[in-house]
Scaffold this active site. Structure first.
Site, PDB file in Angstrom:
ATOM      1  N   TYR A 121       0.836  -1.201   0.000  1.00  0.00           N
ATOM      2  CA  TYR A 121       0.000   0.000   0.000  1.00  0.00           C
ATOM      3  C   TYR A 121       0.873   1.254   0.000  1.00  0.00           C
ATOM      4  O   TYR A 121       0.714   2.137  -0.849  1.00  0.00           O
ATOM      5  CB  TYR A 121      -0.911  -0.021   1.226  1.00  0.00           C
ATOM      6  CG  TYR A 121      -1.938   1.088   1.253  1.00  0.00           C
ATOM      7  CD1 TYR A 121      -3.048   1.054   0.421  1.00  0.00           C
ATOM      8  CD2 TYR A 121      -1.807   2.173   2.117  1.00  0.00           C
ATOM      9  CE1 TYR A 121      -4.002   2.069   0.446  1.00  0.00           C
ATOM     10  CE2 TYR A 121      -2.744   3.192   2.151  1.00  0.00           C
ATOM     11  CZ  TYR A 121      -3.841   3.134   1.319  1.00  0.00           C
ATOM     12  OH  TYR A 121      -4.773   4.142   1.344  1.00  0.00           O
ATOM     13  N   GLU A 123       4.171   1.836  -0.590  1.00  0.00           N
ATOM     14  CA  GLU A 123       5.056   2.077  -1.747  1.00  0.00           C
ATOM     15  C   GLU A 123       4.247   2.227  -3.026  1.00  0.00           C
ATOM     16  O   GLU A 123       4.639   2.982  -3.926  1.00  0.00           O
ATOM     17  CB  GLU A 123       6.089   0.951  -1.887  1.00  0.00           C
ATOM     18  CG  GLU A 123       7.014   0.808  -0.677  1.00  0.00           C
ATOM     19  CD  GLU A 123       8.041   1.940  -0.522  1.00  0.00           C
ATOM     20  OE1 GLU A 123       7.860   3.028  -1.107  1.00  0.00           O
ATOM     21  OE2 GLU A 123       9.033   1.726   0.197  1.00  0.00           O
ATOM     22  N   VAL A 164     -12.386   2.457  13.500  1.00  0.00           N
ATOM     23  CA  VAL A 164     -13.634   3.115  13.920  1.00  0.00           C
ATOM     24  C   VAL A 164     -14.826   2.190  13.692  1.00  0.00           C
ATOM     25  O   VAL A 164     -15.633   1.954  14.603  1.00  0.00           O
ATOM     26  CB  VAL A 164     -13.830   4.466  13.185  1.00  0.00           C
ATOM     27  CG1 VAL A 164     -15.187   5.057  13.525  1.00  0.00           C
ATOM     28  CG2 VAL A 164     -12.717   5.448  13.567  1.00  0.00           C
ATOM     29  N   ASN A 166     -14.765  -1.070  13.238  1.00  0.00           N
ATOM     30  CA  ASN A 166     -14.638  -2.259  14.110  1.00  0.00           C
ATOM     31  C   ASN A 166     -15.203  -1.991  15.497  1.00  0.00           C
ATOM     32  O   ASN A 166     -16.023  -2.760  16.004  1.00  0.00           O
ATOM     33  CB  ASN A 166     -13.156  -2.637  14.275  1.00  0.00           C
ATOM     34  CG  ASN A 166     -12.702  -3.639  13.226  1.00  0.00           C
ATOM     35  OD1 ASN A 166     -13.410  -3.895  12.260  1.00  0.00           O
ATOM     36  ND2 ASN A 166     -11.517  -4.185  13.414  1.00  0.00           N
ATOM     37  N   THR A 186      -1.427   6.425  18.472  1.00  0.00           N
ATOM     38  CA  THR A 186      -2.397   7.500  18.207  1.00  0.00           C
ATOM     39  C   THR A 186      -2.778   7.566  16.730  1.00  0.00           C
ATOM     40  O   THR A 186      -2.030   7.145  15.850  1.00  0.00           O
ATOM     41  CB  THR A 186      -1.836   8.885  18.608  1.00  0.00           C
ATOM     42  OG1 THR A 186      -0.813   9.263  17.669  1.00  0.00           O
ATOM     43  CG2 THR A 186      -1.282   8.877  20.026  1.00  0.00           C
TER      44      THR A 186
HETATM   45  N1  UDP Z   1      -6.756  -1.074  15.588  1.00  0.00           N
HETATM   46  C1  UDP Z   1      -7.202  -1.624  16.783  1.00  0.00           C
HETATM   47  N2  UDP Z   1      -8.264  -2.474  16.744  1.00  0.00           N
HETATM   48  C2  UDP Z   1      -8.935  -2.776  15.595  1.00  0.00           C
HETATM   49  C3  UDP Z   1      -8.481  -2.193  14.381  1.00  0.00           C
HETATM   50  C4  UDP Z   1      -7.383  -1.350  14.418  1.00  0.00           C
HETATM   51  O1  UDP Z   1      -6.642  -1.369  17.859  1.00  0.00           O
HETATM   52  O2  UDP Z   1      -9.913  -3.555  15.655  1.00  0.00           O
HETATM   53  C5  UDP Z   1      -5.610  -0.136  15.647  1.00  0.00           C
HETATM   54  C6  UDP Z   1      -4.503  -0.421  14.640  1.00  0.00           C
HETATM   55  O3  UDP Z   1      -3.564  -1.326  15.185  1.00  0.00           O
HETATM   56  C7  UDP Z   1      -3.926   0.963  14.428  1.00  0.00           C
HETATM   57  C8  UDP Z   1      -5.118   1.893  14.597  1.00  0.00           C
HETATM   58  O4  UDP Z   1      -6.106   1.151  15.317  1.00  0.00           O
HETATM   59  O5  UDP Z   1      -2.979   1.274  15.420  1.00  0.00           O
HETATM   60  C9  UDP Z   1      -5.707   2.366  13.276  1.00  0.00           C
HETATM   61  O6  UDP Z   1      -5.900   1.217  12.484  1.00  0.00           O
HETATM   62  P1  UDP Z   1      -6.674   1.239  11.097  1.00  0.00           P
HETATM   63  O7  UDP Z   1      -6.620  -0.156  10.555  1.00  0.00           O
HETATM   64  O8  UDP Z   1      -7.998   1.879  11.255  1.00  0.00           O
HETATM   65  O9  UDP Z   1      -5.847   2.214  10.151  1.00  0.00           O
HETATM   66  P2  UDP Z   1      -4.273   2.526   9.961  1.00  0.00           P
HETATM   67  O10 UDP Z   1      -4.139   3.931  10.425  1.00  0.00           O
HETATM   68  O11 UDP Z   1      -3.436   1.598  10.805  1.00  0.00           O
HETATM   69  O12 UDP Z   1      -4.046   2.325   8.513  1.00  0.00           O
END
Ligand code: UDP
Ligand code: UDP
Length: 291
Positions: A121, A123, A164, A166, A186
């Protein structure tokens, strides 16, 4: 805006339901097509949003993910070149990788693992930016590049896999809230309507500002705070927080510096997280039939 819209999608991670209400509109046309193949149509503007953005989906078929960003960009740029269209690329905060500079400004070159699970994704999107700027320099194409930070809102798929949706789907179903790691990482969450406003301003700006420009909400939260917020907004949920392993290369912190968008596009996000979450929770309640 009075435009005719041709929506091109292969429905890899989206569904027709999301545009069903537009199908009877004479200004709207839907075409099932994969941008990794050439596309010959006549248009004035192209918004290239192709590529699944959820780590779960883009890691499912990583080779296809890179092809979508790279071959997809080449085909859309070739199309833009032939019909002299203006073309906007949906780039991403992932071009900054696991950033060592905080918050991230557009002049930061990033800290990306080129061979990890997220590389297909990251690269792919970085190469797409290269292609956009080379078509601009070499073929004088009118380009726009937006770097989109975490975005959420109604019409996300319940199995999207991003944090979000999830947490909301889990809370509404009284299932465990799955925090990856200790939840201290964060993110800064932008409501979808704010993003759309920013992208239209970028496309339409009269001074020819091409970017790259960050579009995101600079208010930063830990993932644990997000989980607690979702539970506060769904007070009858019996869900509990559980802590799972942190995925590889998961960025520790991410927050956009949006001063460039403010200056060039007179744009800033307007929807605070609580309000955006409330609207998104209402959407999933209706969608999932829960109370
Ligand atoms: N994350 C989490 N629980 C979930 C899904 C994601 O704690 O069920 C965490 C994930 O490890 C990351 C953050 O939430 O640190 C954002 O994840 P997301 O997949 O939404 O997007 P990213 O910013 O990682 O592409
Ligand atoms: N292309 C397309 N639609 C068009 C014009 C081009 O899909 O209307 C594709 C075409 O398949 C080509 C790619 O865009 O491979 C790049 O086009 P460009 O003209 O830049 O390169 P060339 O055709 O010279 O390789």
């Amino acid at each position: 805006m009075g435009c005719d819209v041709l929506c091109v999608d292969n429905f890899y991670s989206g569904t027709k339901d999301n545009v069903a209400h537009l199908l009877g509109n004479p200004c709207f046309e839907l075409m099932r097509h994969d941008v990794t193949f050439p596309l010959y149509v006549e248009v004035d503007e192209i918004y290239n949003f192709a590529c699944p953005a959820s780590p779960v989906h883009y890691q499912w078929d990583p080779v296809q993910t890179t092809k979508t960003s790279v071959h997809g960009a080449i085909n859309m740029l070739g199309l833009a070149k032939r019909v002299k269209a203006k073309i906007l690329q949906a780039s991403t905060s992932e071009v900054y990788g696991d950033p060592q500079v905080h918050p991230q400004r557009e002049n930061y070159w990033g800290h990306v693992n080129p061979i990890g699970l997220r590389s297909c994704y990251d690269e792919g999107k970085r190469c797409a930016e290269t292609l956009f700027f080379d078509y601009h320099r070499q073929h004088s194409l009118q380009i726009r590049v937006a770097r989109i930070f975490n975005t959420y809102g109604p019409h996300m798929h319940p199995n999207d896999g991003r944090v979000v949706s999830n947490f909301i789907v889990q809370a509404l179903g009284n299932k465990d809230i799955t925090i990856y790691g200790d939840g201290s990482q964060t993110r800064s969450f932008q409501y979808v309507d704010d993003l759309i406003e920013g992208m239209v301003r970028l496309m339409e700006n009269a001074v020819g500002f091409i970017g790259p420009v960050n579009l995101g909400n600079p208010v930063e939260f830990t993932i644990r705070q997000l989980a607690e917020k979702v539970l506060r907004l769904i007070p009858n949920s019996t869900s509990k927080l559980v802590f799972n392993d942190l995925p590889a290369d998961d960025p520790i912190q991410r927050k956009p510096d949006i001063s460039l968008a403010q200056e060039k596009l007179d744009w800033a996000p307007r929807v605070p997280l609580d309000e955006g979450l409330t609207r998104t929770i209402d959407y999933f309640r209706r969608k999932l039939g829960s109370v």
